[in-house]
Design a protein around this motif. Structure first.
Motif, PDB file in Angstrom:
ATOM      1  N   PHE A   1     -20.110  20.719  58.762  1.00  0.00           N
ATOM      2  CA  PHE A   1     -19.609  21.786  57.906  1.00  0.00           C
ATOM      3  C   PHE A   1     -18.180  21.503  57.437  1.00  0.00           C
ATOM      4  O   PHE A   1     -17.822  21.789  56.303  1.00  0.00           O
ATOM      5  CB  PHE A   1     -19.686  23.141  58.604  1.00  0.00           C
ATOM      6  CG  PHE A   1     -21.075  23.693  58.628  1.00  0.00           C
ATOM      7  CD1 PHE A   1     -21.565  24.389  57.545  1.00  0.00           C
ATOM      8  CD2 PHE A   1     -21.897  23.484  59.712  1.00  0.00           C
ATOM      9  CE1 PHE A   1     -22.860  24.885  57.546  1.00  0.00           C
ATOM     10  CE2 PHE A   1     -23.195  23.978  59.727  1.00  0.00           C
ATOM     11  CZ  PHE A   1     -23.671  24.676  58.639  1.00  0.00           C
ATOM     12  N   SER A   2     -17.375  20.902  58.296  1.00  0.00           N
ATOM     13  CA  SER A   2     -15.985  20.614  57.932  1.00  0.00           C
ATOM     14  C   SER A   2     -15.883  19.549  56.845  1.00  0.00           C
ATOM     15  O   SER A   2     -14.833  19.402  56.225  1.00  0.00           O
ATOM     16  CB  SER A   2     -15.198  20.181  59.168  1.00  0.00           C
ATOM     17  OG  SER A   2     -15.769  19.013  59.727  1.00  0.00           O
ATOM     18  N   ASP A   3     -16.956  18.803  56.597  1.00  0.00           N
ATOM     19  CA  ASP A   3     -16.935  17.742  55.588  1.00  0.00           C
ATOM     20  C   ASP A   3     -17.583  18.139  54.269  1.00  0.00           C
ATOM     21  O   ASP A   3     -17.597  17.342  53.329  1.00  0.00           O
ATOM     22  CB  ASP A   3     -17.647  16.492  56.127  1.00  0.00           C
ATOM     23  CG  ASP A   3     -16.910  15.880  57.303  1.00  0.00           C
ATOM     24  OD1 ASP A   3     -15.676  16.024  57.373  1.00  0.00           O
ATOM     25  OD2 ASP A   3     -17.574  15.257  58.153  1.00  0.00           O
ATOM     26  N   LEU A   4     -18.119  19.352  54.181  1.00  0.00           N
ATOM     27  CA  LEU A   4     -18.780  19.773  52.947  1.00  0.00           C
ATOM     28  C   LEU A   4     -17.739  20.011  51.852  1.00  0.00           C
ATOM     29  O   LEU A   4     -16.570  20.250  52.129  1.00  0.00           O
ATOM     30  CB  LEU A   4     -19.623  21.026  53.191  1.00  0.00           C
ATOM     31  CG  LEU A   4     -20.807  20.837  54.143  1.00  0.00           C
ATOM     32  CD1 LEU A   4     -21.534  22.165  54.362  1.00  0.00           C
ATOM     33  CD2 LEU A   4     -21.770  19.776  53.638  1.00  0.00           C
ATOM     34  N   ASN A   5     -18.185  19.952  50.601  1.00  0.00           N
ATOM     35  CA  ASN A   5     -17.249  20.004  49.478  1.00  0.00           C
ATOM     36  C   ASN A   5     -16.753  21.406  49.132  1.00  0.00           C
ATOM     37  O   ASN A   5     -15.865  21.541  48.304  1.00  0.00           O
ATOM     38  CB  ASN A   5     -17.842  19.332  48.246  1.00  0.00           C
ATOM     39  CG  ASN A   5     -19.125  19.976  47.769  1.00  0.00           C
ATOM     40  OD1 ASN A   5     -19.603  20.933  48.353  1.00  0.00           O
ATOM     41  ND2 ASN A   5     -19.685  19.439  46.709  1.00  0.00           N
ATOM     42  N   ASP A   6     -17.296  22.447  49.742  1.00  0.00           N
ATOM     43  CA  ASP A   6     -16.842  23.810  49.480  1.00  0.00           C
ATOM     44  C   ASP A   6     -15.866  24.210  50.587  1.00  0.00           C
ATOM     45  O   ASP A   6     -16.268  24.362  51.745  1.00  0.00           O
ATOM     46  CB  ASP A   6     -18.036  24.762  49.443  1.00  0.00           C
ATOM     47  CG  ASP A   6     -17.655  26.206  49.170  1.00  0.00           C
ATOM     48  OD1 ASP A   6     -16.453  26.506  49.041  1.00  0.00           O
ATOM     49  OD2 ASP A   6     -18.567  27.046  49.083  1.00  0.00           O
TER      50      ASP A   6
END
Length: 178
Positions: A26-31
């Protein structure tokens, strides 16, 4: 359900060769507002979700799919500016959750006895699946993976292709040189 994962050609080739797909954290997602669907203006709600991001990021990963492969914006954003590949999968329905696109944040349900904000399982699913309405073009579906059950390699997590995640189609982008 038929779903598509768009990615750069080099990653798609690795996925195909190793029969697996990368699990995103989740920490690497673009949002930058991932997992931020709860209205945090209330102190009680803010306390109820404190640490939630860290806890989820440490325990769960996500594989993001689209219900379509033919949106040029998807190719531009996720498939290396149309040079990538879309991998089509048949995914077991009980393993996926459709993204919710909302314009505003929601309030947590209240415990009827204590009147404190208290997330329940339905609320947690809503937090995991809610995105701001402008992301609607993605037509996203999500598969959540417990990281303790995933394959870990060089600091990245992977999910093997299986009967529940069955590769059925490979679509080259219009600028793909493969």
């Amino acid at each position: 359900m038929k779903l598509y994962h768009l990615t750069g050609a080099q990653f798609a080739l690795s996925n195909l060769a190793l029969c697996r797909i990368k699990i995103s954290r989740f920490s690497d997602l673009n949002d930058p507002f991932e997992l931020m669907a709860v209205n945090l203006s209330d102190d009680d709600e803010r306390r109820a979700v404190a640490g939630f991001h860290d806890q989820i990021n440490a325990s769960k990963g996500v594989i993001c799919f689209s219900a379509t492969w033919d949106n040029p914006v998807l190719w531009g954003h996720y498939a290396d500016k149309h040079r990538g590949i879309a991998l089509g999968f048949e995914v077991t329905n009980d393993l996926i959750l459709e993204a919710r696109y909302e314009n505003s944040r929601f309030h947590l349900p209240r415990d009827p006895v204590t009147d404190h904000a208290k997330p329940n399982e339905e609320t947690i699913q809503r937090i995991l699946s809610t995105k701001f309405s402008d992301w609607k073009y993605e037509n996203e579906w999500r598969m959540f993976i417990e990281l303790k059950n995933a394959n870990l390699e060089s600091g990245l997590y992977f999910e093997d292709f299986s009967e529940s995640l069955k590769l059925t189609e490979v679509i080259l982008g219009p600028k793909c040189e493969m």
